[in-house]
Motif scaffolding. Structure first.
Motif, PDB file in Angstrom:
ATOM      1  N   THR A 241       0.751  -1.282   0.035  1.00 52.91           N
ATOM      2  CA  THR A 241      -0.070  -0.061   0.003  1.00 52.91           C
ATOM      3  C   THR A 241       0.773   1.295   0.078  1.00 52.91           C
ATOM      4  O   THR A 241       0.478   2.057  -0.645  1.00 52.91           O
ATOM      5  N   VAL A 242       2.095   1.421   0.818  1.00 51.38           N
ATOM      6  CA  VAL A 242       2.770   2.386   1.083  1.00 51.38           C
ATOM      7  C   VAL A 242       3.375   2.560  -0.716  1.00 51.38           C
ATOM      8  O   VAL A 242       3.514   3.825  -1.042  1.00 51.38           O
ATOM      9  N   ARG A 243       4.029   1.461  -1.010  1.00 49.68           N
ATOM     10  CA  ARG A 243       4.550   1.656  -2.553  1.00 49.68           C
ATOM     11  C   ARG A 243       3.512   2.390  -3.240  1.00 49.68           C
ATOM     12  O   ARG A 243       3.922   2.831  -4.374  1.00 49.68           O
ATOM     13  N   ASN A 244       2.306   1.801  -3.531  1.00 51.79           N
ATOM     14  CA  ASN A 244       1.404   2.353  -4.340  1.00 51.79           C
ATOM     15  C   ASN A 244       1.002   3.834  -4.009  1.00 51.79           C
ATOM     16  O   ASN A 244       0.991   4.570  -5.203  1.00 51.79           O
ATOM     17  N   ILE A 245       1.040   4.102  -2.875  1.00 54.47           N
ATOM     18  CA  ILE A 245       0.850   5.541  -2.789  1.00 54.47           C
ATOM     19  C   ILE A 245       2.066   6.389  -3.046  1.00 54.47           C
ATOM     20  O   ILE A 245       1.811   7.237  -3.727  1.00 54.47           O
ATOM     21  N   GLN A 246       3.608   5.463  -3.006  1.00 51.67           N
ATOM     22  CA  GLN A 246       4.612   6.491  -3.355  1.00 51.67           C
ATOM     23  C   GLN A 246       4.613   6.797  -4.986  1.00 51.67           C
ATOM     24  O   GLN A 246       5.002   7.554  -5.503  1.00 51.67           O
ATOM     25  N   ARG A 247       4.222   5.477  -5.577  1.00 53.29           N
ATOM     26  CA  ARG A 247       4.167   5.455  -6.968  1.00 53.29           C
ATOM     27  C   ARG A 247       3.103   6.370  -7.757  1.00 53.29           C
ATOM     28  O   ARG A 247       3.383   7.119  -8.592  1.00 53.29           O
ATOM     29  N   GLU A 248       1.887   6.184  -7.147  1.00 51.37           N
ATOM     30  CA  GLU A 248       0.583   6.954  -7.891  1.00 51.37           C
ATOM     31  C   GLU A 248       0.380   7.998  -7.089  1.00 51.37           C
ATOM     32  O   GLU A 248      -0.509   8.939  -7.595  1.00 51.37           O
TER      33      GLU A 248
ATOM     34  N   ASP B  47      -1.215   8.754  -4.598  1.00 52.76           N
ATOM     35  CA  ASP B  47      -2.637   8.801  -4.296  1.00 52.76           C
ATOM     36  C   ASP B  47      -2.705   8.476  -2.650  1.00 52.76           C
ATOM     37  O   ASP B  47      -2.582   7.445  -2.387  1.00 52.76           O
ATOM     38  N   LEU B  48      -3.212   9.634  -1.913  1.00 55.23           N
ATOM     39  CA  LEU B  48      -3.107   9.227  -0.454  1.00 55.23           C
ATOM     40  C   LEU B  48      -4.654   8.951  -0.157  1.00 55.23           C
ATOM     41  O   LEU B  48      -4.989   8.538   1.319  1.00 55.23           O
ATOM     42  N   SER B  49      -5.469   8.563  -1.094  1.00 61.48           N
ATOM     43  CA  SER B  49      -6.635   8.096  -0.493  1.00 61.48           C
ATOM     44  C   SER B  49      -6.775   6.522  -0.599  1.00 61.48           C
ATOM     45  O   SER B  49      -7.678   5.992  -0.156  1.00 61.48           O
ATOM     46  N   LYS B  50      -5.414   5.848  -0.966  1.00 60.29           N
ATOM     47  CA  LYS B  50      -5.516   4.468  -0.560  1.00 60.29           C
ATOM     48  C   LYS B  50      -5.374   4.091   0.733  1.00 60.29           C
ATOM     49  O   LYS B  50      -4.745   4.791   1.706  1.00 60.29           O
ATOM     50  N   ARG B  51      -5.976   2.842   1.182  1.00 63.88           N
ATOM     51  CA  ARG B  51      -5.729   2.460   2.478  1.00 63.88           C
ATOM     52  C   ARG B  51      -5.251   1.061   2.478  1.00 63.88           C
ATOM     53  O   ARG B  51      -5.770   0.305   1.852  1.00 63.88           O
ATOM     54  N   VAL B  52      -4.724   0.694   3.787  1.00 65.09           N
ATOM     55  CA  VAL B  52      -4.562  -0.960   3.972  1.00 65.09           C
ATOM     56  C   VAL B  52      -5.735  -1.828   3.970  1.00 65.09           C
ATOM     57  O   VAL B  52      -5.919  -2.841   3.520  1.00 65.09           O
TER      58      VAL B  52
END
Length: 458
Positions: free
Chosen positions: A187-194, A196-201
């Motif tokens: 999830t952290v990697r997806n947030i860094q790449r995209e 997008d702070l709306s993602k959650r675990v």
């Protein structure tokens, strides 16, 4: 030294611990095997002989023997003798054991015959109505040791299988236990790449430490997202509020400059104010654009565009600007490079890169500007021989309001390179920089000729 993952370390620790335990158990078994074999043999022999004394009776003028004396129980051979004669009356003896071994009442002996060790126990006992007899018990120590060693050998053979099963179980358990950690990491990697702070675990229900960590992480993301939203809204509101007073100030400067009775000193001061207001107006314009982009409200006006022609116009304009600073601008533009892009943003991209080269270039230096087509991409490049950028600052130059050398920035707001990066990515491209401190910098932008897909958000 390569650092192992937590999962690997747990598996290795679990497997190593089990291996150590197995080795210790086998070592203990080997060390006490002889003593245990002897003690166990002696106990079995004594119990078997003692329990069989009642299996011989004298009835009707003859000795009668219970058939259990012939049974081989716990490896013990039983035989009955006259006390004064080695002749066997009844029973069995192991192969290779001497029939004429002298008696020794009540003594537990270990004898060796033909290389085989035997444990022997003789007990003289009375038979009512007949007299005394001798019951001899014989047990092969070699057979007992062979059976015990076979057990140890089997344990040695099965130990690697047990260790492999332990490693497999440890891996499955650690994988299951650390699965939520992998989900948090992804999830952290997806947030860094995209970005997008709306993602959650969103691990779901759970009460252990990892689930608590995930819930805390999601809560932190909620706060961060809310903070960034407030920041974006604040930036947008401030930019909007500044536009009106800046427009009024610009109009007032133009009105003052239009007056013929304005003294030269006053005119000079008003022109200075006008330049500063214009610079602030440009900064507010870029802030508004970036703010709309952050909120996903900025839309590209895509159209077929002759990038070569537009680049040539920018080269001519900045040749004059660079010339005022004694900098030569050399342009190498491949004709016929056409892209699908937003014309206004392409002008801003070229302008920001060239203005950055002029700002941080050296007097009497050079700027090289190039455009060419390679495959399905257009390559834009601006290179200078100015002050350059230190390695530790290369990643920071894309941050808003960051300036490598504030003393040389002049009217620069520090938003130019942030704008370049956003424009390139909004068109489906990318930007990179190579720089050597004291020797100059080279910015390269790669843009797809077809532009972003229809309906794609910048």
């Amino acid at each position: 030294m390569m650092r192992l993952s937590l999962k690997t370390r747990l598996v290795l620790f679990h497997t190593g611990l089990m291996t150590l335990v197995v080795c210790l158990v086998l070592a203990v078994l080997f060390s006490v095997s002889s003593q245990e074999i002897l003690a166990n043999v002696q106990n079995n022999l004594e119990e078997r002989v003692s329990s069989s004394l009642e299996d011989v009776v004298y009835q009707n003028g003859r000795l009668e023997f219970d058939s259990e004396l012939l049974e081989l129980e716990n490896g013990v051979y039983l035989s009955v003798y006259q006390p004064d004669s080695p002749s066997l009356l009844y029973g069995r003896l192991p192969y290779g054991f001497a029939y004429d071994l002298p008696f020794s009442d009540g003594e537990l002996r270990t004898v060796t015959q033909d290389g085989v060790e035997f444990s022997v126990l003789d007990i003289q006992f009375p038979v009512e109505g007949y007299g005394n007899l001798v019951l001899r018990g014989v047990l092969s120590l070699s057979d007992a040791e062979r059976d015990f060693r076979f057990t140890l050998w089997l344990a040695l053979v099965l130990s690697p299988v047990l260790i492999l099963l332990t490693a497999l179980c440890g891996y499955l358990l650690s994988r299951r236990a650390l699965g939520p950690v992998s989900q948090i990491t992804q999830t952290v990697r997806n947030i860094q790449r995209e970005k997008d702070l709306s993602k959650r675990v969103q691990l779901g229900g759970g009460s252990d430490e990892i689930y608590t960590l995930a819930q805390t992480f999601d809560s932190l993301l909620d706060q961060l997202e809310a903070g960034f939203q407030r920041e974006k809204q604040f930036t947008s509101d401030v930019a909007h509020e500044l536009r009106t007073p800046l427009s009024v100030a610009m109009i007032q400067c133009e009105d003052l400059l239009a007056r013929e009775d304005l003294s030269p000193e006053a005119r000079k001061e008003v022109e200075l104010v006008q330049r500063k207001v214009a610079s602030m107006g440009e900064m507010v314009s870029q802030l508004l654009l970036l703010s709309r982009a952050d909120q996903g409200r900025e839309r590209l006006t895509l159209e077929p565009l002759d990038l070569s022609e537009l680049s040539q116009l920018e080269a001519e304009e900045f040749s004059e600007i660079a010339g005022k600073k004694g900098i030569s601008l050399l342009a190498e533009i491949q004709p016929g490079v056409e892209v699908t892009a937003d014309q206004t943003l392409m002008l801003r991209l070229w302008g920001n890169l060239l203005q950055n080269a002029v700002t941080y270039g050296k007097e009497g230096g050079h700027i090289w500007m190039s455009l060419h087509r390679e495959g399905d991409s257009a390559w834009l490049q601006v290179k200078d021989d100015g002050i350059g950028i230190a390695p530790q600052d290369l990643e920071k130059i894309w941050n808003r309001f960051y300036q490598v050398d504030p003393s040389r920035s002049g009217d620069s707001s520090g938003l130019g390179l942030s704008m370049v990066k956003w424009i390139a990515e909004a068109h489906g491209g990318q930007v990179q920089v190579n720089s050597t401190l004291g020797q100059g910098s080279c910015f390269t932008v790669k843009l797809p000729l077809t532009g972003p897909k229809p309906g794609e958000r910048p």
